[in-house]
Design an enzyme around this catalytic site. Structure first.
Site, PDB file in Angstrom:
ATOM      1  CB  THR A 128      12.527 -12.604 -25.038  1.00 16.48           C
ATOM      2  OG1 THR A 128      11.318 -13.056 -25.192  1.00 16.48           O
ATOM      3  CG2 THR A 128      12.786 -11.459 -26.465  1.00 16.48           C
ATOM      4  CB  SER A 134      12.634 -16.172 -33.723  1.00 22.59           C
ATOM      5  OG  SER A 134      11.828 -14.486 -34.053  1.00 22.59           O
ATOM      6  CB  ILE A 159      10.155  -9.059 -19.355  1.00 20.67           C
ATOM      7  CG1 ILE A 159      11.524  -8.995 -19.393  1.00 20.67           C
ATOM      8  CG2 ILE A 159       9.109  -9.538 -18.457  1.00 20.67           C
ATOM      9  CD1 ILE A 159      11.393 -10.190 -20.569  1.00 20.67           C
ATOM     10  N   GLY A 343     -13.030   7.999 -42.035  1.00 20.08           N
ATOM     11  CA  GLY A 343     -12.261   8.507 -41.506  1.00 20.08           C
ATOM     12  C   GLY A 343     -12.626   8.648 -40.040  1.00 20.08           C
ATOM     13  CD  GLU A 366       3.938 -15.373 -24.879  1.00 17.68           C
ATOM     14  OE1 GLU A 366       4.488 -16.103 -25.172  1.00 17.68           O
ATOM     15  OE2 GLU A 366       3.252 -14.935 -24.019  1.00 17.68           O
TER      16      GLU A 366
END
Length: 382
Positions: A128, A134, A159, A343, A366
């Protein structure tokens, strides 16, 4: 179809469950709060000793050859206790599988035993980039041939284990004139190679103990022997391994969702309102029934994808379906479990607050849920 687990698969699942309950669960909250790397790395080292970093790696390279189904089962059990440990386990297994799938014999003999044994506590999957998430084919990192070396320049983001991985699998453009996605190659790069700089750990919403870093390559020279597979043919490798990684992340999501529901279920048996346990109220009963049913369906989708991959079939679409469904339903399970606790679920004293943060990323990394839908639709319409 036989849905029963083999004796080996049940043994690995049980081993992962016992380790998660005895070693991971007691420190999960502390790791989330402090990110204590000594504790985190010690747990990873123990997982290496037990064989969990090479679950689908051949025994000749130090793995246990347990297969993809066993890998999915193990990640789910680990994630029930600590999502940070589970994601590191999943990604490291994925890196090892890349090397086993496309590395030459020398590369496999050199690096796989180091990953499986824990000499390298983790592996980094460097794909990436800031402008290529994407759309990974849009990457800008380059690898230029210079004699018997390649010179890498560029940056990878998000990473996992970047600051302590022993080895990186790195994708870079080797033919800038080729059509998009067709001039990309895959390299294996040792973390101590000059020219690699690792950024500080990202301050994340969840999965805080697992470091996430930028990895920068600045005139980083690697030998030509670092090339894995065929030059300019590396993009297909990335696409294939991401599909396998989706089984791991879907399994991780399933584990978090199940842990959240299990905790909330027990809470509803003890918490009283209107002079009775709130588990007596049909509204909460239906929430539990619906969420557990959805997670069971997610488990079956994951087992199908893992089985297809294990048998050598085309598993990409099945993996996308499993990851899409598991991530979505696990997110729903965590938020409904928190709702059941009212709560108390919002207070850090209880684990639901952490689980709700940890599970959120499963529909993003992923491959986002939206990208999974694109992949599924493309297959349906092809």
């Amino acid at each position: 179809m036989n849905l029963s687990l083999t004796e080996e698969q049940m043994m690995i699942q049980d081993m992962a469950k016992k380790f998660a309950e005895s070693e991971l669960a007691p420190v999960a909250a502390k790791l989330d709060e402090t990110g204590d790397q000594e504790i985190f790395k010690n747990n990873l080292a123990q997982l290496c000793e037990l064989g969990f970093m090479g679950l689908n790696i051949k025994a000749e390279y130090g793995g246990v050859e347990a297969g993809v189904v066993a890998f999915s089962l193990a990640v789910t059990e680990i994630a029930k206790a600590c999502a940070s440990t589970a994601v590191t386990t999943s990604v490291t297994n994925m890196v090892a599988e890349v090397i086993q799938a496309v590395g030459n014999e020398q590369q496999k003999q050199t690096y796989l035993p180091r990953i499986c044994s824990g000499e390298y506590l983790a592996g980094g999957f460097c794909l990436t980039e800031s402008g290529a998430g994407s759309d990974p084919a849009a990457m800008k990192t380059t690898a230029v041939k210079d004699g018997d070396e390649y010179i890498l320049n560029g940056s990878k983001i998000f990473i996992t284990s970047g600051n302590f991985a022993g080895v990186f699998v790195v994708w870079a453009v080797t033919d800038p004139d080729a059509k998009k996605g067709r001039g990309i190659s895959c390299f294996i790069v040792e973390a101590n190679t000059p020219g690699i700089n690792i950024s500080k750990n990202e301050d994340k919403m969840g999965q805080k103990a697992s470091p996430t870093n930028e990895v920068h390559f600045e005139n980083c020279r690697v030998p030509a022997s670092a090339l894995m597979g065929t030059e300019n043919k590396g993009f297909g490798v990335a696409v294939g391994e991401l599909a396998g990684g989706r089984i791991g992340i879907g399994s991780l999501a399933l584990g978090i969702g199940l842990a959240a529901l299990d905790y909330a279920k027990e809470y509803t048996k003890e918490r009283k309102q209107f002079d009775q346990p709130i588990s007596n109220f049909q509204g909460l009963q239906w929430m539990l029934a619906e969420r557990y049913t959805e997670l069971e369906a997610a488990r079956l989708l994951l087992m199908q994808a893992a089985h297809i991959k294990e048998q050598g079939g085309a598993f990409g679409t099945a993996a996308s379906m499993a990851k899409l469904f598991a991530a979505d339903k696990a997110n729903k399970a965590c938020y409904d479990a928190l709702q059941m606790m009212g709560g108390a679920g919002y207070i850090k004293e209880y684990p639901l607050e952490r689980m709700a943060r940890d599970v959120r990323i499963t529909s993003i990394y992923e491959g986002t849920s939206e990208i999974q839908k694109v992949i599924i639709a493309r297959d349906l319409l092809s």
